[in-house]
Scaffold this motif. Structure first.
Motif, PDB file in Angstrom:
ATOM      1  N   ARG A  98      -7.039   3.963  -5.843  1.00 18.07           N
ATOM      2  CA  ARG A  98      -7.832   2.878  -5.258  1.00 18.07           C
ATOM      3  C   ARG A  98      -6.967   1.845  -4.541  1.00 18.07           C
ATOM      4  O   ARG A  98      -7.471   1.056  -3.748  1.00 18.07           O
ATOM      5  N   LYS A  99      -5.667   1.850  -4.807  1.00 21.77           N
ATOM      6  CA  LYS A  99      -4.771   0.854  -4.230  1.00 21.77           C
ATOM      7  C   LYS A  99      -4.229   1.243  -2.858  1.00 21.77           C
ATOM      8  O   LYS A  99      -3.573   0.423  -2.209  1.00 21.77           O
ATOM      9  N   CYS A 100      -4.484   2.459  -2.428  1.00 23.57           N
ATOM     10  CA  CYS A 100      -3.965   2.876  -1.125  1.00 23.57           C
ATOM     11  C   CYS A 100      -5.079   3.286  -0.157  1.00 23.57           C
ATOM     12  O   CYS A 100      -4.804   3.747   0.938  1.00 23.57           O
ATOM     13  N   ARG A 101      -6.326   3.115  -0.574  1.00 27.28           N
ATOM     14  CA  ARG A 101      -7.462   3.478   0.271  1.00 27.28           C
ATOM     15  C   ARG A 101      -8.145   2.216   0.783  1.00 27.28           C
ATOM     16  O   ARG A 101      -8.461   1.308   0.014  1.00 27.28           O
ATOM     17  N   TYR A 102      -8.374   2.168   2.089  1.00 27.61           N
ATOM     18  CA  TYR A 102      -9.037   1.026   2.726  1.00 27.61           C
ATOM     19  C   TYR A 102     -10.327   1.509   3.377  1.00 27.61           C
ATOM     20  O   TYR A 102     -10.349   2.549   4.048  1.00 27.61           O
ATOM     21  N   ILE A 103     -11.387   0.735   3.193  1.00 26.60           N
ATOM     22  CA  ILE A 103     -12.695   1.176   3.682  1.00 26.60           C
ATOM     23  C   ILE A 103     -13.377   0.078   4.491  1.00 26.60           C
ATOM     24  O   ILE A 103     -13.119  -1.114   4.318  1.00 26.60           O
ATOM     25  N   ASP A 142       0.889  -1.544  -4.966  1.00 26.23           N
ATOM     26  CA  ASP A 142       0.548  -2.921  -5.338  1.00 26.23           C
ATOM     27  C   ASP A 142       0.974  -3.913  -4.259  1.00 26.23           C
ATOM     28  O   ASP A 142       0.438  -5.013  -4.153  1.00 26.23           O
ATOM     29  N   ILE A 143       1.993  -3.545  -3.480  1.00 26.11           N
ATOM     30  CA  ILE A 143       2.525  -4.454  -2.465  1.00 26.11           C
ATOM     31  C   ILE A 143       1.611  -4.514  -1.246  1.00 26.11           C
ATOM     32  O   ILE A 143       1.633  -5.478  -0.486  1.00 26.11           O
ATOM     33  N   LEU A 144       0.804  -3.500  -1.047  1.00 30.15           N
ATOM     34  CA  LEU A 144      -0.092  -3.492   0.101  1.00 30.15           C
ATOM     35  C   LEU A 144      -1.104  -4.627   0.001  1.00 30.15           C
ATOM     36  O   LEU A 144      -1.574  -4.960  -1.081  1.00 30.15           O
ATOM     37  N   GLY A 145      -1.440  -5.211   1.137  1.00 31.65           N
ATOM     38  CA  GLY A 145      -2.367  -6.333   1.149  1.00 31.65           C
ATOM     39  C   GLY A 145      -3.788  -5.925   0.795  1.00 31.65           C
ATOM     40  O   GLY A 145      -4.146  -4.745   0.812  1.00 31.65           O
ATOM     41  N   SER A 146      -4.609  -6.916   0.516  1.00 32.78           N
ATOM     42  CA  SER A 146      -5.999  -6.663   0.139  1.00 32.78           C
ATOM     43  C   SER A 146      -6.831  -6.164   1.312  1.00 32.78           C
ATOM     44  O   SER A 146      -7.786  -5.403   1.126  1.00 32.78           O
ATOM     45  N   VAL A 147      -6.486  -6.603   2.518  1.00 34.60           N
ATOM     46  CA  VAL A 147      -7.213  -6.166   3.711  1.00 34.60           C
ATOM     47  C   VAL A 147      -6.224  -5.820   4.813  1.00 34.60           C
ATOM     48  O   VAL A 147      -5.099  -6.324   4.849  1.00 34.60           O
ATOM     49  N   ILE A 148      -6.649  -4.939   5.690  1.00 29.96           N
ATOM     50  CA  ILE A 148      -5.907  -4.639   6.909  1.00 29.96           C
ATOM     51  C   ILE A 148      -6.904  -4.674   8.058  1.00 29.96           C
ATOM     52  O   ILE A 148      -8.123  -4.640   7.842  1.00 29.96           O
ATOM     53  N   TYR A 149      -6.406  -4.753   9.288  1.00 33.45           N
ATOM     54  CA  TYR A 149      -7.294  -4.891  10.439  1.00 33.45           C
ATOM     55  C   TYR A 149      -7.000  -3.815  11.481  1.00 33.45           C
ATOM     56  O   TYR A 149      -5.850  -3.602  11.864  1.00 33.45           O
TER      57      TYR A 149
END
Length: 303
Positions: free
Chosen positions: A67-72, A245-252
Motif C-alpha cells: 500500500r506504500k508504493c501504490r498511488y491512485i 516510507d520515504i515516498l510522499g503521501s501524494v504525487i502529481y
C-alpha cells in the motif's frame, strides 16, 4: 469500458486549483486512504496462488508494504449522486470535474514514461521513479470482503485437514500424489478467487469507481545504468527495496490543457462563494453544469 466514456471526480477547491491552474492531477498513496481495505486484492491474489505464507503477521506486513508504493486517482461513472456529494463535499464547497477515460489513460501513460525507473539516471535531482507497465485504469469490483476472506480461509483449512487425514492412511502420500493435489487445489483456488481488478467492500458500491493507479519507488544508489546492470540480475526492476516510507503521501501527474471538460459546483454552495471562485479561477472558458439533485421536484409540475 469504452475509452471515450465520461468519468467524474469530486474534489476540493485546493485540488481543483492544482488541476486547473497548474495542470497537475493528484494521485494519493493507498495507505492513507480512509478505506483501510484499499489494495487488499494484491494480498488475496498472493494468498490464493500458494506463494505467500498464511500467517497473519506475514500477510499484514506484505499488505502494508504494498500500500506504500501504490498511488491512485479515483473517479466515478455516476453523473450525479447525492451519496457522492454528501461523502466528498462535507463542507458543501467541492467541485465535480468531468473528463474522459481516454484522457486519464493518456495522462497515466505519459506520467509513467516520463518518470520511468529505467530512465532515472537522466533525472539526477529527482528521487521518485515509476514502474512502467504497472499503470492501470480499471473499474472497481464490489464484494463482501470479509466473506471472501472467510471462504478462502475455510477452503485452505479443509485442504490441510484432508492432507493430514490422507497422510495418516498413506504415509507415502507426500512422496507421491501430494504435489499433484497441491497444484490442483491452488489452481482451483486461483480460478475461484483471483481478483482481476481492484476490489472494495460492497458497502461502497454506490461509488461506481473507476481507478487509475501507478506504482512508485525510489531510485537506486548506482550512478549509472551500466553500474546498476553490472551488479544486478537483468530481470530486476531498478528501485530500492523497503524504502517506500520515504515516498510522499501524494504525487502529481501533468495533464493536457483539454483534460477538464466541464465542472459543477456543489449545488448547496452559497451563491456568493460560487461567484468568488468563478472570478478567482476565471472559468469563462470552462463549461459549467448545474446539479438539481438537492432541489425539490414538485415545482416542475407548474412549468
Amino acid at each position: 469500458m469504452v475509452e471515450d466514456n465520461e468519468i467524474y471526480r469530486f474534489m476540493s477547491i485546493y485540488e481543483f486549483y492544482e488541476l486547473f491552474f497548474n495542470k497537475k492531477l493528484k494521485l494519493t498513496k493507498v495507505n492513507i486512504q480512509s478505506d483501510k481495505n484499499d489494495g487488499i486484492e494484491s494480498i488475496l491474489n498472493n494468498l490464493v496462488s500458494g506463494i505467500s505464507p498464511t500467517e497473519y503477521f506475514s500477510l499484514k506486513k506484505s499488505f502494508d508494504s504494498s500500500r506504500k508504493c501504490r498511488y491512485i486517482t479515483c473517479w466515478t461513472q455516476s453523473f450525479d449522486s447525492i451519496a457522492m456529494w454528501l461523502l466528498y463535499s462535507k463542507n458543501e464547497e467541492s467541485i465535480r470535474v468531468k473528463t474522459r477515460l481516454s484522457k486519464l489513460k493518456e495522462t497515466l501513460l505519459n506520467f509513467t514514461e516520463d518518470y520511468s525507473c529505467w530512465t532515472q539516471w537522466n533525472r539526477p535531482t529527482e528521487n521518485m521513479v515509476l514502474i512502467q507497465g504497472m499503470e492501470s485504469i480499471q473499474e472497481v469490483e464490489y464484494k463482501n470482503i470479509r466473506e471472501v476472506i472467510e471462504q478462502i480461509r475455510r477452503d485452505i483449512s479443509e485442504f490441510k485437514k484432508k492432507n493430514s487425514q490422507t497422510f495418516e492412511i498413506d504415509p507415502n502420500y507426500y512422496k507421491g500424489k501430494f504435489i499433484e493435489d497441491y497444484f490442483t487445489f491452488y489452481d482451483y483456488l486461483s480460478n475461484k478467487y483471483t481478483c482481476k481488478a481492484p476490489i472494495k467492500d460492497e458497502s461502497y458500491s454506490f461509488e461506481q469507481e473507476v481507478r487509475g493507479e501507478v506504482y512508485a519507488g525510489l531510485k537506486v544508489d548506482e550512478k549509472s545504468e551500466n553500474d546498476w546492470k553490472s551488479k544486478n540480475d537483468v530481470e530486476r526492476i531498478p528501485v530500492k527495496d523497503d524504502l517506500s516510507d520515504i515516498l510522499g503521501s501524494v504525487i502529481y501527474a501533468p495533464v493536457n490543457d483539454d483534460f477538464i471538460e466541464e465542472v459543477c459546483f456543489d449545488p448547496r454552495m452559497p451563491a456568493y462563494k460560487r461567484e468568488v471562485i468563478f472570478a478567482l479561477f476565471n472559468l469563462e472558458q470552462i463549461k459549467i453544469t448545474e446539479s438539481p439533485i438537492f432541489e425539490p421536484a414538485l415545482p416542475l409540475l407548474s412549468e
